[in-house]
Design an enzyme around this catalytic site. Structure first.
Site, PDB file in Angstrom:
ATOM      1  N   ARG A   1      -8.264   7.161   4.888  1.00  0.00           N
ATOM      2  CA  ARG A   1      -8.612   6.938   3.479  1.00  0.00           C
ATOM      3  C   ARG A   1     -10.077   6.549   3.316  1.00  0.00           C
ATOM      4  O   ARG A   1     -10.750   7.001   2.375  1.00  0.00           O
ATOM      5  CB  ARG A   1      -7.690   5.882   2.886  1.00  0.00           C
ATOM      6  CG  ARG A   1      -6.244   6.364   2.741  1.00  0.00           C
ATOM      7  CD  ARG A   1      -5.329   5.251   2.314  1.00  0.00           C
ATOM      8  NE  ARG A   1      -5.779   4.658   1.054  1.00  0.00           N
ATOM      9  CZ  ARG A   1      -5.356   3.476   0.601  1.00  0.00           C
ATOM     10  NH1 ARG A   1      -4.501   2.763   1.311  1.00  0.00           N
ATOM     11  NH2 ARG A   1      -5.811   3.019  -0.543  1.00  0.00           N
TER      12      ARG A   1
ATOM     13  N   TYR B   1      -2.772  13.956  10.288  1.00  0.00           N
ATOM     14  CA  TYR B   1      -2.676  13.613   8.875  1.00  0.00           C
ATOM     15  C   TYR B   1      -3.244  14.741   8.018  1.00  0.00           C
ATOM     16  O   TYR B   1      -4.171  15.443   8.424  1.00  0.00           O
ATOM     17  CB  TYR B   1      -3.454  12.325   8.565  1.00  0.00           C
ATOM     18  CG  TYR B   1      -2.731  11.051   8.909  1.00  0.00           C
ATOM     19  CD1 TYR B   1      -1.933  10.404   7.967  1.00  0.00           C
ATOM     20  CD2 TYR B   1      -2.849  10.475  10.176  1.00  0.00           C
ATOM     21  CE1 TYR B   1      -1.269   9.226   8.276  1.00  0.00           C
ATOM     22  CE2 TYR B   1      -2.187   9.299  10.496  1.00  0.00           C
ATOM     23  CZ  TYR B   1      -1.403   8.680   9.532  1.00  0.00           C
ATOM     24  OH  TYR B   1      -0.745   7.511   9.841  1.00  0.00           O
TER      25      TYR B   1
ATOM     26  N   ASP C   1       0.297   3.142   5.504  1.00  0.00           N
ATOM     27  CA  ASP C   1      -0.006   2.136   4.486  1.00  0.00           C
ATOM     28  C   ASP C   1       0.885   2.303   3.257  1.00  0.00           C
ATOM     29  O   ASP C   1       1.595   3.299   3.104  1.00  0.00           O
ATOM     30  CB  ASP C   1      -1.469   2.268   4.034  1.00  0.00           C
ATOM     31  CG  ASP C   1      -2.447   1.873   5.119  1.00  0.00           C
ATOM     32  OD1 ASP C   1      -2.034   1.199   6.080  1.00  0.00           O
ATOM     33  OD2 ASP C   1      -3.627   2.239   4.990  1.00  0.00           O
TER      34      ASP C   1
ATOM     35  N   ARG D   1       1.935   3.155  11.713  1.00  0.00           N
ATOM     36  CA  ARG D   1       2.233   2.307  10.559  1.00  0.00           C
ATOM     37  C   ARG D   1       1.491   2.834   9.342  1.00  0.00           C
ATOM     38  O   ARG D   1       0.304   2.541   9.147  1.00  0.00           O
ATOM     39  CB  ARG D   1       1.823   0.862  10.841  1.00  0.00           C
ATOM     40  CG  ARG D   1       2.583   0.219  12.001  1.00  0.00           C
ATOM     41  CD  ARG D   1       2.066  -1.186  12.259  1.00  0.00           C
ATOM     42  NE  ARG D   1       2.792  -1.830  13.353  1.00  0.00           N
ATOM     43  CZ  ARG D   1       2.536  -3.063  13.797  1.00  0.00           C
ATOM     44  NH1 ARG D   1       1.557  -3.776  13.230  1.00  0.00           N
ATOM     45  NH2 ARG D   1       3.238  -3.575  14.791  1.00  0.00           N
TER      46      ARG D   1
END
Length: 285
Positions: free
Chosen positions: A199, A111, A53, A51
Site C-alpha cells: 500500500r 499481491y 491488513d 497477515r
C-alpha cells in the site's frame, strides 16, 4: 494429529485483517470459530501464510491447522463453508506433513492492486479498487519505477510502524503493471512483504503516474530509506493477496492460481494478458 492446509478466500471489507484482535472481527477468529463448531472439545489454532491488513482481500490465503477428528482433507471445504459467513470461503484443502508450515514453507507471496482511473464513479468497482481520477496516470512511468524494485533490497521506505520484524530486507521476484482501458492492474511477487509494504509502494507509484514524483525521486526515496518522505498509503480495498507459492503444488491450479476475476469495462476491449499476469512467467512491464 493431521495437518490440514486450506486455500481460503475472503472479502476483507468487514474484517480488521487476518490476525485475531480484541473486540474486532478478524478472519482468523472467524475461521477458528467455524472449526470449533466442528470439534468443540479441541480448539484448533490457525496459522496463515501472511497477515493481511484491515480491508484487504484474499483470493488464496493459505492456512494450516492440526486436526484429530475423522474428517478427511477433501471434505474440509464443505464442512467449513456451512458455518462460515458468505464473506469467507474455503476453496480447497490438502493434508500436508507435520513439518510443513503455511508461512515458513512458502517461497513467495503475490499481491494484485487494482486502480480505477476513470472519471465516472463505478459502484461495482469501488469495493475492489482505488478510484484515482484527477489525472490520467502514466502507466509507462509507473511500470518503469516498479521494475527497478526487482531483486534483494532494503525496503524500509515501504514499511509501516508497528512491525516486529527484525529487518526490512526482502526479495522482489516478479513485477507486472498494465493499463486496461480505465483500469490499471499491478502485481508484485516477493519472498515476503513488510508490514504495509504494497500500500505504501502503490501510493508512491501513483504519484509517479501523476507526474508529481519523478523516477529519480522515487528511486532515491526507497534506496536511501527516506521513510519520512512517504506520506500516503493506498487504500486497502484495491489490494488482494492473489496466491502463495510452495515448492510442491498443494491445490489444483484452477482453485488457487488466479482466484480474483479481472474486471472488464464496456468499451475498453482489453488485449490478452501479458506474461507475468496470472501465469507465473517472467514479468514484463
Amino acid at each position: 494429529m493431521r495437518r490440514i492446509a486450506l486455500c481460503l478466500q475472503y472479502e476483507g471489507s468487514a474484517f480488521c485483517g487476518w490476525q485475531r484482535q480484541t473486540a474486532q472481527s478478524s478472519v482468523q477468529a472467524t475461521l477458528e470459530l467455524a472449526l470449533a463448531r466442528l470439534d468443540p472439545l479441541r480448539p484448533m489454532a490457525c496459522v496463515a501464510a501472511g497477515r493481511t491488513d484491515s480491508g484487504v482481500h484474499a483470493a488464496c490465503q493459505v492456512v494450516h491447522f492440526d486436526a484429530s477428528g475423522p474428517i478427511p482433507a477433501p471434505r474440509w471445504p464443505k464442512a467449513l463453508n456451512g458455518p462460515l459467513p458468505p464473506t469467507v470461503r474455503v476453496r480447497a484443502a490438502a493434508e500436508v506433513p507435520s513439518s510443513w508450515h503455511a508461512c515458513y514453507s512458502a517461497t513467495y507471496r503475490r499481491y494484485r492492486y487494482t486502480l480505477y482511473n476513470g472519471r465516472t464513479p463505478n459502484l461495482f468497482l469501488a469495493p475492489y479498487s482505488w478510484h484515482r481520477y484527477r489525472f490520467r496516470l502514466n502507466e509507462r512511468a509507473m511500470a518503469e519505477a516498479l521494475e527497478g524494485l526487482l531483486g534483494h533490497h532494503d525496503f524500509s521506505t515501504f514499511r509501516k510502524a508497528g512491525s516486529r520484524r527484525l529487518h526490512s530486507r526482502t526479495t522482489v521476484q516478479e513485477v507486472a503493471l498494465e493499463r486496461r482501458g480505465d483500469l490499471i492492474v499491478c502485481e508484485i511477487q516477493a519472498s515476503g512483504f513488510l508490514y504495509g509494504m504494497v500500500r505504501l509502494l502503490m501510493g508512491q507509484l501513483v504519484l509517479v503516474g501523476e507526474g508529481r514524483l519523478s523516477l529519480a525521486q522515487f528511486e532515491r526515496r526507497w534506496r536511501q530509506q527516506a521513510r519520512e518522505e512517504v506520506k500516503e498509503a493506498a487504500p486497502p480495498q484495491g489490494l488482494c493477496l492473489l496466491r502463495v507459492g510452495y515448492p510442491e503444488e498443494l491445490f489444483a491450479p484452477a482453485l488457487w492460481f488466479d482466484g480474483q476475476p479481472h474486471f472488464v469495462l464496456q468499451g475498453n476491449d482489453p488485449p490478452p494478458l501479458p506474461p507475468g499476469f496470472g501465469n507465473g512467467g517472467q514479468a514484463k512491464v
